[in-house]
Motif scaffolding. Sequence first.
Motif, short mmCIF file in Angstrom:
data_model
loop_
_atom_site.label_atom_id
_atom_site.label_comp_id
_atom_site.label_asym_id
_atom_site.label_seq_id
_atom_site.Cartn_x
_atom_site.Cartn_y
_atom_site.Cartn_z
N VAL A 76 42.93 37.17 42.76
CA VAL A 76 42.75 38.05 41.45
C VAL A 76 44.23 38.83 41.45
O VAL A 76 44.59 39.46 42.36
N PRO A 78 45.92 41.81 39.46
CA PRO A 78 45.47 43.07 38.41
C PRO A 78 46.46 43.33 37.73
O PRO A 78 47.66 43.50 37.99
N VAL A 95 42.61 41.54 34.75
CA VAL A 95 43.11 40.71 35.63
C VAL A 95 43.41 39.13 35.39
O VAL A 95 42.54 38.68 34.24
#
Length: 216
Positions: A76, A78, A95
């Motif tokens: 991920v 962000p 994200v």
Amino acid sequence: MANHIIIFLSLLVFTCSFALAFEPSPLQDFCIADSTSSARVNGVVCKDPKLAQANDFFFSGLHLPGNTSNLLGSKVTPVNVAQLPGLNTLGISMVRIDYAPWGLNSPHTHPRATEILTVLEGTLYVGFVTSNPENRLISKVVQKGDVFVFPIGLIHFQRNVGYGNAIAIAALSSQNPGVITIANAVFGSNPSIPSDVLTKAFQVDKSIVDTLQTKF
């Protein structure tokens, strides 16, 4: 007497309405997060707007694939107020999520945001679980161009069910949505949740709890 009661109730309603009123919109054009300030507020302190510059509202990097060479096979990337100070007080963030084949973005929750996910590449199996007592799984296989929403606070996940890499972009309704990964929070808390609590909660042997705590 009845008229007096009606007047009293009307005043009570008006007073309560006034007491509960609030300003739902930002009171200035922007509030760029000042990471150098030591002040503590519910959010991040604003820096002087006269010092604002384009880079306060700019982030570069979502075109770069995330490194999925980990146990979960996902990454991920962000873009919240920590990466983009100009998001402060605006109530949004996003994200990028990369998935290796069969990669998993494990069950987690965002305590302060609803998430809307768009699949850019690949095929994902996604879902969320409703709250007690139903605990109903609502899930679907989504493909390139599809959109799926995870309501605020509910546990949700995504798994790549294709044979190639997958990519998704998600928007969240907070500049700092927070994330609680369920396995990490339960078995990797610091200090640890007592094993007898977890043993009883999950109805498993203590050795299983001990093993899980070593992994997280």
